[in-house]
Design a protein around this motif. Structure first.
Motif, PDB file in Angstrom:
ATOM      1  N   VAL A  27      31.092  48.193  44.680  1.00 50.18           N
ATOM      2  CA  VAL A  27      30.609  46.919  44.164  1.00 50.18           C
ATOM      3  C   VAL A  27      31.573  46.455  43.081  1.00 50.18           C
ATOM      4  CG1 VAL A  27      28.739  45.779  42.930  1.00 50.18           C
ATOM      5  CG2 VAL A  27      28.226  47.497  44.657  1.00 50.18           C
ATOM      6  N   GLY A  28      31.866  45.178  43.081  1.00 47.91           N
ATOM      7  CA  GLY A  28      32.735  44.650  42.042  1.00 47.91           C
ATOM      8  C   GLY A  28      34.169  44.565  42.504  1.00 47.91           C
ATOM      9  N   ALA A  29      35.060  45.171  41.750  1.00 47.01           N
ATOM     10  CA  ALA A  29      36.492  45.077  42.012  1.00 47.01           C
ATOM     11  C   ALA A  29      36.868  45.761  43.323  1.00 47.01           C
ATOM     12  CB  ALA A  29      37.268  45.716  40.871  1.00 47.01           C
ATOM     13  N   GLU A  30      37.792  45.151  44.015  1.00 46.09           N
ATOM     14  CA  GLU A  30      38.345  45.744  45.229  1.00 46.09           C
ATOM     15  C   GLU A  30      39.260  46.902  44.824  1.00 46.09           C
ATOM     16  OE1 GLU A  30      38.010  44.971  48.596  1.00 46.09           O
ATOM     17  OE2 GLU A  30      36.282  43.877  47.828  1.00 46.09           O
ATOM     18  N   PRO A  31      39.443  47.878  45.711  1.00 48.81           N
ATOM     19  CA  PRO A  31      40.390  48.956  45.404  1.00 48.81           C
ATOM     20  C   PRO A  31      41.795  48.379  45.204  1.00 48.81           C
ATOM     21  CG  PRO A  31      39.098  49.477  47.366  1.00 48.81           C
ATOM     22  CD  PRO A  31      38.784  48.065  46.998  1.00 48.81           C
ATOM     23  N   SER A  32      42.537  48.998  44.314  1.00 49.41           N
ATOM     24  CA  SER A  32      43.912  48.541  44.055  1.00 49.41           C
ATOM     25  C   SER A  32      44.802  48.869  45.257  1.00 49.41           C
ATOM     26  CB  SER A  32      44.461  49.251  42.809  1.00 49.41           C
ATOM     27  OG  SER A  32      44.602  50.639  43.080  1.00 49.41           O
ATOM     28  N   GLU A  33      45.974  48.281  45.271  1.00 50.55           N
ATOM     29  CA  GLU A  33      46.950  48.572  46.324  1.00 50.55           C
ATOM     30  C   GLU A  33      47.282  50.066  46.328  1.00 50.55           C
ATOM     31  OE1 GLU A  33      48.816  47.632  49.615  1.00 50.55           O
ATOM     32  OE2 GLU A  33      47.814  46.102  48.410  1.00 50.55           O
ATOM     33  N   TYR A  34      47.404  50.641  45.132  1.00 45.14           N
ATOM     34  CA  TYR A  34      47.662  52.074  45.001  1.00 45.14           C
ATOM     35  C   TYR A  34      46.532  52.895  45.621  1.00 45.14           C
ATOM     36  CZ  TYR A  34      47.569  56.628  42.696  1.00 45.14           C
ATOM     37  OH  TYR A  34      47.485  57.970  42.440  1.00 45.14           O
ATOM     38  N   ALA A  35      45.278  52.551  45.305  1.00 43.03           N
ATOM     39  CA  ALA A  35      44.127  53.292  45.843  1.00 43.03           C
ATOM     40  C   ALA A  35      44.076  53.170  47.370  1.00 43.03           C
ATOM     41  CB  ALA A  35      42.830  52.789  45.219  1.00 43.03           C
ATOM     42  N   ARG A  36      44.402  52.005  47.879  1.00 36.79           N
ATOM     43  CA  ARG A  36      44.427  51.823  49.341  1.00 36.79           C
ATOM     44  C   ARG A  36      45.531  52.658  49.988  1.00 36.79           C
ATOM     45  NH1 ARG A  36      43.823  45.482  49.226  1.00 36.79           N
ATOM     46  NH2 ARG A  36      41.611  45.381  48.756  1.00 36.79           N
TER      47      ARG A  36
END
Length: 87
Positions: A17-26
């Motif tokens: 919920v809230g912020a999308e995962p960062s490019e790094y997390a993806r």
């Protein structure tokens, strides 16, 4: 005829919920999915594969067991935490 059922529960590790995962997390998730998809289960091998072909860890030169474990804690929810607590 209606069949009673328990209301589905939205578990914190199933939904963000809230912020999308960062490019790094993806990129890290993609690399881990690939590694686990190859049948790797040993943490030392996971760490070695991340150093070979995964994204570099944030803030340090390379993946180690302790860096990986700390990153999983940082990126994942706390045990028992709910979505509301992550907002």
């Amino acid at each position: 005829m209606s069949i009673p059922y328990d209301e589905p529960e939205n578990l914190c590790w199933q939904t963000r919920v809230g912020a999308e995962p960062s490019e790094y997390a993806r990129a890290l998730a993609d690399a881990l999915e690939r590694i686990f998809g190859e049948g790797v289960e040993d943490l030392d091998v996971v760490v070695a594969r991340l150093n070979e072909s995964g994204p570099p860890p944030e803030g340090v030169a390379e993946w180690t067991r302790s860096v990986f474990e700390a990153e999983m804690v940082r990126l994942g929810p706390e045990r028992g935490e709910t979505n509301a607590e992550r907002r």
